[in-house]
Design an enzyme around this catalytic site. Structure first.
Site, PDB file in Angstrom:
ATOM      1  N   HIS A 251      14.612 101.555 -28.783  1.00  0.00           N
ATOM      2  CA  HIS A 251      15.744 102.605 -28.660  1.00  0.00           C
ATOM      3  C   HIS A 251      16.990 102.376 -29.395  1.00  0.00           C
ATOM      4  CE1 HIS A 251      17.485 106.176 -27.383  1.00  0.00           C
ATOM      5  NE2 HIS A 251      18.645 105.573 -27.065  1.00  0.00           N
TER       6      HIS A 251
ATOM      7  N   TYR B  35      20.077 104.214 -32.740  1.00  0.00           N
ATOM      8  CA  TYR B  35      21.501 104.319 -32.862  1.00  0.00           C
ATOM      9  C   TYR B  35      21.976 103.392 -34.042  1.00  0.00           C
ATOM     10  CZ  TYR B  35      21.328 107.303 -28.701  1.00  0.00           C
ATOM     11  OH  TYR B  35      21.244 108.438 -27.910  1.00  0.00           O
TER      12      TYR B  35
ATOM     13  N   HIS C 191      10.894 115.997 -32.048  1.00  0.00           N
ATOM     14  CA  HIS C 191      12.127 115.569 -31.828  1.00  0.00           C
ATOM     15  C   HIS C 191      12.777 114.450 -32.802  1.00  0.00           C
ATOM     16  CE1 HIS C 191      15.272 113.085 -29.573  1.00  0.00           C
ATOM     17  NE2 HIS C 191      14.231 112.148 -29.614  1.00  0.00           N
ATOM     18  N   PHE C 192      12.076 113.436 -33.319  1.00  0.00           N
ATOM     19  CA  PHE C 192      12.718 112.684 -34.132  1.00  0.00           C
ATOM     20  C   PHE C 192      12.747 113.078 -35.367  1.00  0.00           C
ATOM     21  CE2 PHE C 192       8.485 110.305 -34.075  1.00  0.00           C
ATOM     22  CZ  PHE C 192       8.386 110.363 -35.362  1.00  0.00           C
ATOM     23  N   HIS C 193      11.879 113.934 -36.125  1.00  0.00           N
ATOM     24  CA  HIS C 193      12.250 114.498 -37.471  1.00  0.00           C
ATOM     25  C   HIS C 193      13.665 115.361 -37.394  1.00  0.00           C
ATOM     26  CE1 HIS C 193       8.496 112.782 -38.597  1.00  0.00           C
ATOM     27  NE2 HIS C 193       8.744 112.945 -39.851  1.00  0.00           N
TER      28      HIS C 193
ATOM     29  N   ARG D 132      -0.145 113.511 -30.820  1.00  0.00           N
ATOM     30  CA  ARG D 132       0.643 112.828 -32.261  1.00  0.00           C
ATOM     31  C   ARG D 132      -0.405 111.915 -32.954  1.00  0.00           C
ATOM     32  NH1 ARG D 132       5.468 108.911 -30.660  1.00  0.00           N
ATOM     33  NH2 ARG D 132       5.641 108.490 -32.856  1.00  0.00           N
ATOM     34  N   ARG D 133      -0.020 111.491 -34.094  1.00  0.00           N
ATOM     35  CA  ARG D 133      -0.770 110.193 -34.559  1.00  0.00           C
ATOM     36  C   ARG D 133      -2.269 110.477 -34.792  1.00  0.00           C
ATOM     37  NH1 ARG D 133       1.798 106.818 -30.233  1.00  0.00           N
ATOM     38  NH2 ARG D 133       3.697 105.922 -31.231  1.00  0.00           N
TER      39      ARG D 133
HETATM   40 FE1  HAS Z   1      15.097 109.978 -29.034  1.00  0.00          FE
HETATM   41  C1  HAS Z   1      11.854 109.227 -28.945  1.00  0.00           C
HETATM   42  C2  HAS Z   1      15.177 110.395 -25.648  1.00  0.00           C
HETATM   43  C3  HAS Z   1      18.513 110.689 -29.567  1.00  0.00           C
HETATM   44  C4  HAS Z   1      14.864 108.974 -32.460  1.00  0.00           C
HETATM   45  N1  HAS Z   1      13.594 109.275 -30.492  1.00  0.00           N
HETATM   46  C5  HAS Z   1      12.231 108.938 -30.237  1.00  0.00           C
HETATM   47  C6  HAS Z   1      11.658 108.750 -31.434  1.00  0.00           C
HETATM   48  C7  HAS Z   1      12.625 108.602 -32.291  1.00  0.00           C
HETATM   49  C8  HAS Z   1      13.692 109.224 -31.594  1.00  0.00           C
HETATM   50  C9  HAS Z   1      12.343 107.871 -33.663  1.00  0.00           C
HETATM   51  O1  HAS Z   1      13.670 109.429 -23.208  1.00  0.00           O
HETATM   52  C10 HAS Z   1      10.098 108.231 -31.315  1.00  0.00           C
HETATM   53  C11 HAS Z   1       9.604 106.909 -31.037  1.00  0.00           C
HETATM   54  C12 HAS Z   1       8.220 106.665 -31.329  1.00  0.00           C
HETATM   55  O2  HAS Z   1       7.721 106.831 -32.519  1.00  0.00           O
HETATM   56  O3  HAS Z   1       7.399 106.630 -30.331  1.00  0.00           O
HETATM   57  N2  HAS Z   1      16.500 110.350 -27.838  1.00  0.00           N
HETATM   58  C13 HAS Z   1      16.545 110.573 -26.458  1.00  0.00           C
HETATM   59  C14 HAS Z   1      17.486 110.856 -25.868  1.00  0.00           C
HETATM   60  C15 HAS Z   1      18.693 110.902 -26.949  1.00  0.00           C
HETATM   61  C16 HAS Z   1      17.702 110.734 -28.213  1.00  0.00           C
HETATM   62  C17 HAS Z   1      18.070 111.295 -24.679  1.00  0.00           C
HETATM   63  N3  HAS Z   1      16.310 109.792 -30.589  1.00  0.00           N
HETATM   64  C18 HAS Z   1      17.767 110.119 -30.550  1.00  0.00           C
HETATM   65  C19 HAS Z   1      18.431 109.865 -31.842  1.00  0.00           C
HETATM   66  C20 HAS Z   1      17.623 109.298 -32.732  1.00  0.00           C
HETATM   67  C21 HAS Z   1      16.182 109.399 -31.806  1.00  0.00           C
HETATM   68  C22 HAS Z   1      19.902 110.297 -31.999  1.00  0.00           C
HETATM   69  C23 HAS Z   1      17.266 109.040 -34.049  1.00  0.00           C
HETATM   70  C24 HAS Z   1      18.536 108.863 -34.812  1.00  0.00           C
HETATM   71  N4  HAS Z   1      13.878 109.914 -27.694  1.00  0.00           N
HETATM   72  C25 HAS Z   1      14.087 109.879 -26.300  1.00  0.00           C
HETATM   73  C26 HAS Z   1      12.770 109.537 -25.564  1.00  0.00           C
HETATM   74  C27 HAS Z   1      11.742 109.296 -26.362  1.00  0.00           C
HETATM   75  C28 HAS Z   1      12.397 109.356 -27.630  1.00  0.00           C
HETATM   76  C29 HAS Z   1      12.655 109.577 -23.931  1.00  0.00           C
HETATM   77  C30 HAS Z   1      10.279 108.944 -26.078  1.00  0.00           C
HETATM   78  C31 HAS Z   1       9.618 110.092 -26.040  1.00  0.00           C
HETATM   79  C32 HAS Z   1       7.936 109.712 -25.793  1.00  0.00           C
HETATM   80  O4  HAS Z   1       7.541 110.217 -24.752  1.00  0.00           O
HETATM   81  O5  HAS Z   1       7.606 108.955 -26.735  1.00  0.00           O
HETATM   82  C33 HAS Z   1      20.107 111.525 -26.737  1.00  0.00           C
HETATM   83  O6  HAS Z   1      20.783 110.232 -27.088  1.00  0.00           O
HETATM   84  C34 HAS Z   1      20.539 112.801 -27.171  1.00  0.00           C
HETATM   85  C35 HAS Z   1      21.738 113.178 -26.938  1.00  0.00           C
HETATM   86  C36 HAS Z   1      22.324 114.503 -27.573  1.00  0.00           C
HETATM   87  C37 HAS Z   1      22.596 115.588 -26.924  1.00  0.00           C
HETATM   88  C38 HAS Z   1      22.837 116.873 -27.826  1.00  0.00           C
HETATM   89  C39 HAS Z   1      24.430 117.226 -27.644  1.00  0.00           C
HETATM   90  C40 HAS Z   1      24.825 118.017 -28.869  1.00  0.00           C
HETATM   91  C41 HAS Z   1      25.875 118.238 -29.496  1.00  0.00           C
HETATM   92  C42 HAS Z   1      26.057 119.089 -30.420  1.00  0.00           C
HETATM   93  C43 HAS Z   1      27.269 120.221 -30.463  1.00  0.00           C
HETATM   94  C44 HAS Z   1      27.408 121.195 -31.571  1.00  0.00           C
HETATM   95  C45 HAS Z   1      27.533 122.548 -31.414  1.00  0.00           C
HETATM   96  C46 HAS Z   1      27.442 123.313 -32.613  1.00  0.00           C
HETATM   97  C47 HAS Z   1      28.069 123.253 -30.224  1.00  0.00           C
HETATM   98  C48 HAS Z   1      22.623 115.894 -25.625  1.00  0.00           C
HETATM   99  C49 HAS Z   1      26.818 117.335 -29.423  1.00  0.00           C
HETATM  100  C50 HAS Z   1      28.803 123.264 -33.471  1.00  0.00           C
HETATM  101  C51 HAS Z   1      28.654 124.195 -34.451  1.00  0.00           C
HETATM  102  C52 HAS Z   1      29.706 124.304 -35.289  1.00  0.00           C
HETATM  103  C53 HAS Z   1      29.323 125.533 -36.409  1.00  0.00           C
HETATM  104  C54 HAS Z   1      30.966 123.649 -35.509  1.00  0.00           C
HETATM  105 CU    CU Z   2      14.646 105.887 -27.364  1.00  0.00          CU
END
Ligand code: HAS
Ligand code: CU
Length: 541
Positions: free
Chosen positions: A217, A221, A368-370, A431-432
């Site tokens: 995890h 970050y 998700h991660f791409h 996957r995989r």
């Molecule tokens: Fe993730 C799996 C949970 C963020 C990368 N994640 C992965 C894997 C990778 C990865 C590589 O809980 C796969 C690992 C593997 O190979 O097995 N992830 C989260 C959660 C967040 C999260 C809760 N992940 C990331 C980030 C990554 C990343 C950042 C890479 C850089 N992830 C998981 C979980 C798994 C997981 C489980 C395991 C899945 C499984 O079962 O295998 C959070 O930190 C995300 C928080 C973000 C938000 C979005 C807020 C939105 C905002 C945008 C506002 C924009 C607006 C538009 C309104 C809640 C702030 C404005 C427009 C304008 C025009 C100005």
């Molecule tokens: Cu994670």
């Protein structure tokens, strides 16, 4: 960045990063083609898995580590206005890490380490793969040491001043990475290398996966923090305005560094080796670490709004139109935030235990991660490259128009690639996997989505080539006189007074991390040494 030797050091790191990136993009396109089963000549599970393993390692470990190191040196020397501490050591770290990459590449490319970028045992690859990866990590530790030493020395020399925000973020990332990488280092040194060299006969996959979750995890970050650094310290200025809040930015980096660490079990929800209470604890932490991202979204959009209004934007959304959309950094942040909405949403789904049961190990997860890594994060790496290249080679960017086209195509390509992946996950595609040989109604329903992915991948490949073309051309254009070489950092809208130590130093946070890690990983790891566990013999290669 006046020093030629420093600029060379930074450029070499960034070139290795983008060279790895472009090779991995070609592999990515091959992989979607192979999975679709459309071209029988490409069908080969062994080549497919060698390719996916190399693609994952190049993108997740080589692109990121070298980019982060190069970017860190640029930030440290420019924001602290100090030469990089111990340049020969920095070069030593570069060559060590590069040697590690080459060493790992040999078994990867020859199909002797097709264990994917997560290398979960009992799959085991050639020892050279693990030793090479270890050298890459040791190189990155030296970088962490250099960053933290520069941070500490500057603080000592300037006791009444605040550390520049850019350096604060970089030092927080170095601290995060030192803690994060310890888990996988223990796994590789004590479990995988001995097994791959035949010194041990069996391995405990439960312990290995727990140690890997310790790293898995926070590593995401570690990749993300440079993108957020660009959000906070470059974007407001490039958009023509001010940073909404310097203190909020620091708080976000602190919460990211502290809470990214003790929460890795959301990768093990569906695994049997940890009890549900520990999973609940890590699950709660996972929701906490989403908060700094929300704060970041808010602060960055507020900074953009300030810029848009200063440029004459009126009304509720009029400021959006007056932003300089032709500035690559500004365009990139908007596209990055758009991808973050759905990428983050996917993360929240993953983090919710019951929904994780539905999507775990399906195509949803690479979707998700791409989106959130290759999209939200890497698009900011491009923007930083477009910003830094002219300063590093002291020549204007070859083509701003091409840079904008490249960012748009990356965004469009990534949306076309990842939307079907999410749908395929919900349709039950694992996957995989390589090609699916059985043809029933379920797998037929997958076909149109696979076609879309091939198309999305092609756009991405074209976009990646545009990036490298633009950077090469920038470097090769004839010398331009009097080109500026200073990084222009954003100013906060309200002047920041003398900050308390907890917003200006990392010592206290390091202690908090130590306590949280002892709580969240202490018992879950120690239990393996006090209960009957059964080893598994090595599998593969
Ligand atoms: Fe993730 C799996 C949970 C963020 C990368 N994640 C992965 C894997 C990778 C990865 C590589 O809980 C796969 C690992 C593997 O190979 O097995 N992830 C989260 C959660 C967040 C999260 C809760 N992940 C990331 C980030 C990554 C990343 C950042 C890479 C850089 N992830 C998981 C979980 C798994 C997981 C489980 C395991 C899945 C499984 O079962 O295998 C959070 O930190 C995300 C928080 C973000 C938000 C979005 C807020 C939105 C905002 C945008 C506002 C924009 C607006 C538009 C309104 C809640 C702030 C404005 C427009 C304008 C025009 C100005
Ligand atoms: Cu994670």
């Amino acid at each position: 960045m006046n020093d030629t030797a420093e600029r060379k050091l930074i450029l070499c790191h960034l070139w290795v990063a983008f060279a790895a990136f472009i090779v991995a993009c070609f592999m990515g396109e091959y992989q979607v083609l192979e999975r679709s089963g459309l071209l029988p000549i490409l069908e080969s599970p062994s080549v497919y898995f060698a390719s996916v393993s190399t693609h994952g390692v190049l993108m997740a470990f080589v692109l990121t580590t070298f980019f982060i190191m190069g970017f860190g040196y640029a930030i440290a020397s420019s924001s602290l206005k100090q030469p990089i501490w111990n340049k020969p050591l920095a070069w030593g770290a570069f060559w060590l890490a590069l040697f590690g990459v080459v060493l790992a590449a040999v078994p990867l490319l020859s199909g002797k380490a097709s264990v994917l970028y997560t290398f979960y045992p009992p799959m085991v690859g050639h020892a050279a793969f693990y030793i090479g990866a270890t050298l890459l990590v040791i190189g990155s530790w030296i970088w962490c040491a250099i960053m933290l030493i520069m941070f500490t020395q500057w603080k000592k020399a300037n006791p009444s001043q605040n550390v520049p925000l850019a350096m604060f973020a970089t030092a927080a990332n170095a601290l995060l990475w030192l803690w994060a990488s310890a888990g996988v280092a223990l796994e590789v040194l004590f479990q995988l290398i001995p097994l791959s060299l035949g010194w041990t006969d069996t391995i405990d996959p439960g312990l290995a996966r727990t140690l890997f979750a310790w790293t898995l995890h926070p590593i995401v970050y570690f990749w993300l923090i440079p993108a957020y650094t660009a959000f906070y310290v470059f974007v407001p200025k490039q958009a023509g305005g001010f940073l909404f809040s310097d203190e909020m930015a620091r708080m976000a980096f602190i919460v990211l560094a502290v809470f990214a660490l003790p929460i890795g079990f959301h990768h093990l929800y569906m695994d049997p080796e940890q009890a549900s209470g520990w999973k609940l604890l890590h699950g709660i932490g996972t929701f906490i670490v989403a908060l700094p991202t929300l704060v970041t979204g808010f602060t960055v959009i507020a900074s953009l709004e300030i810029a848009g209004r200063l440029r004459g934007g009126k009304g509720l959304f009029g400021w959006l139109g007056t932003l300089p959309w032709g500035n690559p950094m500004v365009l990139a942040v908007i596209l990055s935030l758009l991808m973050l909405i759905f990428g983050g949403f996917g993360g929240i789904v993953n983090a919710s235990y019951a929904m994780n049961a539905m999507v775990h190990n399906t195509a949803w997860v690479p979707g998700h991660f791409h989106l959130i890594f290759a999209g939200t994060t890497v698009i900011m790496y491009f923007a930083v490259a477009y910003y830094l290249w002219p300063l590093l080679v002291r020549k204007p960017l070859f083509s701003n128009q091409l840079a904008l086209l490249q960012l748009w195509t990356w965004f469009i390509g990534m949306s076309i690639l990842t939307t079907p992946w999410h749908v395929l996950g919900l349709l039950g595609q694992p996957r995989r996997i390589s090609t699916v040989v059985y043809n029933n109604l379920l797998t037929l329903a997958w076909k149109p989505y696979e076609l879309m992915m091939i198309f999305g991948g092609l756009i991405l490949l074209g976009s990646a080539c545009l990036l490298v073309y633009n950077l090469v051309k920038t470097q090769l254009t004839p010398y331009a006189e009097h080109f500026t070489d200073e990084i222009d950092y954003a100013e906060p809208i309200h002047k920041v007074g003398v900050l308390p130590e907890y917003l200006n130093g990392l010592t206290v946070w390091n202690k908090v991390i130590a306590v949280l890690m002892a709580i969240s990983f202490g018992f879950p790891i120690l239990q393996f040494f006090f209960m009957d566990t059964f080893g598994s013999s090595a599998w593969g290669n």
